[in-house]
Scaffold this active site. Structure first.
Site, PDB file in Angstrom:
ATOM      1  N   ARG A  58       0.826  -1.214   0.000  1.00  0.00           N
ATOM      2  CA  ARG A  58       0.000   0.000   0.000  1.00  0.00           C
ATOM      3  C   ARG A  58       0.858   1.260   0.000  1.00  0.00           C
ATOM      4  O   ARG A  58       0.570   2.225  -0.720  1.00  0.00           O
ATOM      5  CB  ARG A  58      -0.927  -0.016   1.213  1.00  0.00           C
ATOM      6  CG  ARG A  58      -1.852   1.190   1.311  1.00  0.00           C
ATOM      7  CD  ARG A  58      -2.878   1.002   2.424  1.00  0.00           C
ATOM      8  NE  ARG A  58      -3.646   2.218   2.631  1.00  0.00           N
ATOM      9  CZ  ARG A  58      -3.647   2.925   3.750  1.00  0.00           C
ATOM     10  NH1 ARG A  58      -2.924   2.536   4.783  1.00  0.00           N
ATOM     11  NH2 ARG A  58      -4.370   4.013   3.850  1.00  0.00           N
ATOM     12  N   HIS A  62       0.723   3.930  -3.076  1.00  0.00           N
ATOM     13  CA  HIS A  62       0.240   5.291  -2.849  1.00  0.00           C
ATOM     14  C   HIS A  62       1.312   6.321  -3.184  1.00  0.00           C
ATOM     15  O   HIS A  62       0.975   7.468  -3.496  1.00  0.00           O
ATOM     16  CB  HIS A  62      -0.235   5.447  -1.403  1.00  0.00           C
ATOM     17  CG  HIS A  62      -1.560   4.823  -1.152  1.00  0.00           C
ATOM     18  ND1 HIS A  62      -2.473   5.342  -0.265  1.00  0.00           N
ATOM     19  CD2 HIS A  62      -2.133   3.711  -1.675  1.00  0.00           C
ATOM     20  CE1 HIS A  62      -3.551   4.580  -0.250  1.00  0.00           C
ATOM     21  NE2 HIS A  62      -3.362   3.580  -1.096  1.00  0.00           N
ATOM     22  N   HIS A 208      -5.612  -7.197  -4.028  1.00  0.00           N
ATOM     23  CA  HIS A 208      -6.463  -7.178  -2.836  1.00  0.00           C
ATOM     24  C   HIS A 208      -6.624  -8.567  -2.234  1.00  0.00           C
ATOM     25  O   HIS A 208      -7.199  -8.707  -1.152  1.00  0.00           O
ATOM     26  CB  HIS A 208      -7.836  -6.594  -3.172  1.00  0.00           C
ATOM     27  CG  HIS A 208      -7.837  -5.109  -3.267  1.00  0.00           C
ATOM     28  ND1 HIS A 208      -8.506  -4.433  -4.260  1.00  0.00           N
ATOM     29  CD2 HIS A 208      -7.256  -4.154  -2.499  1.00  0.00           C
ATOM     30  CE1 HIS A 208      -8.342  -3.132  -4.099  1.00  0.00           C
ATOM     31  NE2 HIS A 208      -7.576  -2.941  -3.042  1.00  0.00           N
ATOM     32  N   THR A 209      -6.124  -9.579  -2.934  1.00  0.00           N
ATOM     33  CA  THR A 209      -6.051 -10.905  -2.326  1.00  0.00           C
ATOM     34  C   THR A 209      -5.179 -10.889  -1.078  1.00  0.00           C
ATOM     35  O   THR A 209      -5.256 -11.780  -0.235  1.00  0.00           O
ATOM     36  CB  THR A 209      -5.494 -11.932  -3.339  1.00  0.00           C
ATOM     37  OG1 THR A 209      -5.749 -13.251  -2.863  1.00  0.00           O
ATOM     38  CG2 THR A 209      -4.003 -11.753  -3.569  1.00  0.00           C
ATOM     39  N   TRP A 251     -10.358  -9.457   1.923  1.00  0.00           N
ATOM     40  CA  TRP A 251     -11.086  -9.868   0.727  1.00  0.00           C
ATOM     41  C   TRP A 251     -11.092 -11.387   0.579  1.00  0.00           C
ATOM     42  O   TRP A 251     -11.960 -11.934  -0.070  1.00  0.00           O
ATOM     43  CB  TRP A 251     -10.448  -9.257  -0.506  1.00  0.00           C
ATOM     44  CG  TRP A 251     -10.679  -7.793  -0.705  1.00  0.00           C
ATOM     45  CD1 TRP A 251     -11.615  -7.207  -1.531  1.00  0.00           C
ATOM     46  CD2 TRP A 251      -9.953  -6.706  -0.115  1.00  0.00           C
ATOM     47  NE1 TRP A 251     -11.530  -5.840  -1.468  1.00  0.00           N
ATOM     48  CE2 TRP A 251     -10.511  -5.495  -0.606  1.00  0.00           C
ATOM     49  CE3 TRP A 251      -8.908  -6.628   0.805  1.00  0.00           C
ATOM     50  CZ2 TRP A 251     -10.047  -4.238  -0.229  1.00  0.00           C
ATOM     51  CZ3 TRP A 251      -8.439  -5.375   1.182  1.00  0.00           C
ATOM     52  CH2 TRP A 251      -9.006  -4.207   0.669  1.00  0.00           C
ATOM     53  N   THR A 252     -10.073 -12.022   1.163  1.00  0.00           N
ATOM     54  CA  THR A 252      -9.915 -13.465   1.020  1.00  0.00           C
ATOM     55  C   THR A 252      -9.653 -14.093   2.387  1.00  0.00           C
ATOM     56  O   THR A 252      -9.272 -13.416   3.337  1.00  0.00           O
ATOM     57  CB  THR A 252      -8.740 -13.803   0.083  1.00  0.00           C
ATOM     58  OG1 THR A 252      -7.516 -13.286   0.642  1.00  0.00           O
ATOM     59  CG2 THR A 252      -8.967 -13.209  -1.305  1.00  0.00           C
ATOM     60  N   ASP A 259      -2.220 -14.974  -4.228  1.00  0.00           N
ATOM     61  CA  ASP A 259      -2.610 -15.885  -5.300  1.00  0.00           C
ATOM     62  C   ASP A 259      -3.774 -15.245  -6.070  1.00  0.00           C
ATOM     63  O   ASP A 259      -3.967 -14.032  -5.982  1.00  0.00           O
ATOM     64  CB  ASP A 259      -2.969 -17.269  -4.746  1.00  0.00           C
ATOM     65  CG  ASP A 259      -4.050 -17.210  -3.667  1.00  0.00           C
ATOM     66  OD1 ASP A 259      -4.820 -16.216  -3.622  1.00  0.00           O
ATOM     67  OD2 ASP A 259      -4.153 -18.163  -2.872  1.00  0.00           O
ATOM     68  N   ASP A 281     -14.616  -3.646  -6.560  1.00  0.00           N
ATOM     69  CA  ASP A 281     -14.270  -5.049  -6.802  1.00  0.00           C
ATOM     70  C   ASP A 281     -15.278  -5.684  -7.750  1.00  0.00           C
ATOM     71  O   ASP A 281     -14.909  -6.309  -8.756  1.00  0.00           O
ATOM     72  CB  ASP A 281     -14.268  -5.845  -5.488  1.00  0.00           C
ATOM     73  CG  ASP A 281     -13.312  -5.299  -4.445  1.00  0.00           C
ATOM     74  OD1 ASP A 281     -12.173  -4.960  -4.812  1.00  0.00           O
ATOM     75  OD2 ASP A 281     -13.701  -5.217  -3.266  1.00  0.00           O
TER      76      ASP A 281
END
Length: 329
Positions: A58, A62, A208-209, A251-252, A259, A281
């Site tokens: 991140r 950014h 985002h995984t 998210w996961t 992955d 998403d």
């Protein structure tokens, strides 16, 4: 920006000034390959010890995500120039929590002062991806740092995940308007301004995984979920760890593993309701152009990794001015 790769540390209001090089000015560093290797070893150790890879991704994104391809002057175009360490940029709303990510990397800069902040930030992101089981990124080093707060980009260049109270994504701020009534239109305005396209938008979204969103930083996500409550979570080598700061929404399920599970989870409404699925998403699977890539990446991790590695490299070099990295005598 209301979301990106979510941080793992609490926000801080501190601003950071560059640490001067021992022997050369920070605008033109004399960097040796051994410095890069040594810095990478330190970065790897920090990531493994603290499981802080997502916040480094991140931080780097950014920094580089401020880039405006229409501005030809360095460092005014923004990008991967290390300006995020300065106030006001570090205190932009989208960067909540990232001051502590800079702090985590300060020991690397102290030991290897000829390696620029811009290089260290981008190195930490690429290493975080690979150590989490993701692809190896063909990184280039020797970036020249921004040197003062006057080099910071204006606030407003980064993407939103949800619409604001008036039903619009983005706004008129930044170097160019990113305002749109649709998530797809907004994402395109943000990434096209950087010179990136639809494939890069979808591939980079797949990161985002890896990581979590926090309500006190992005305004999104729960205080904690069954996947982020401090219980053990999976690592890339198959082992598990509970050595992380609890909180946020992922998210996961295996949010410390890189992955293609983001692409298999977002369109699957049988997945646990505690997993995050934001408008930015879901649009990847409903927009005609985005969905071509999202479906390809859902079907094949190899296809995702190949596209992601190229997109990450491109993002990491946006706006950068490079000096040669020299061989050791």
């Amino acid at each position: 920006m209301k979301i990106a790769i979510a941080a793992t540390l609490l926000a801080s209001a501190s601003a950071f000034a560059p640490i001067p090089s021992r022997s050369t000015p920070s605008t033109s560093l004399n960097v040796f390959k051994s410095d890069i290797t040594g810095a990478q070893t330190m970065v790897d150790s920090i990531i493994k010890e603290k499981n802080c890879g997502p916040v480094f991704v991140r931080l780097a994104w950014h920094d580089s995500g401020t880039y405006d391809v229409s501005i030809k002057e360095f460092p005014k175009a923004g990008g991967a120039i290390g300006s995020i360490r300065f106030d006001p940029e570090i205190n932009h709303g989208a960067n909540a929590g990232l001051a502590n990510a800079v702090k985590l990397l300060e020991p690397v800069k102290e030991k290897y002062p000829d390696v620029s902040y811009a290089d260290i930030f981008q190195m930490a992101s690429a290493r975080a991806i690979e150590l989490a089981g993701g692809p190896s990124i063909d990184m280039k080093y020797g970036r020249v740092d921004a040197t003062s707060p006057s080099d910071c980009s204006p606030e407003g260049n980064l993407p939103d995940a949800e619409a604001g109270p008036e039903g619009k994504f983005g706004g008129a701020g930044g170097t160019a308007s990113t305002e749109s009534t649709s998530a797809a239109g907004h994402l395109r305005k943000v990434f096209y301004r950087m010179g990136l396209g639809d494939e890069e938008i979808v591939a980079l979204s797949g990161a985002h995984t890896f990581g979590r969103a926090y309500a006190d930083r992005s305004g999104l996500g729960a205080a904690k979920t069954k996947f982020t409550d401090g219980s053990a979570t999976k690592l890339a080598d198959g082992s598990k760890t509970d050595k992380y700061t609890p909180g946020g929404s992922s998210w996961t399920e295996d949010w410390l593993v890189f992955d293609n599970s983001y692409f298999t989870t977002v369109p699957d409404y049988t997945k646990d309701v505690e997993l995050l699925k934001l408008t930015s998403d879901k649009v990847l699977f409903t927009d005609d152009q985005f969905s071509f890539y999202a479906e390809k990446f859902r079907r094949s991790k190899d296809e995702f990794f190949a596209s992601y590695a190229k997109a990450h490299k491109a993002l990491s070099e946006l706006g950068s001015k490079f000096e040669d990295v020299v061989d050791d005598a």
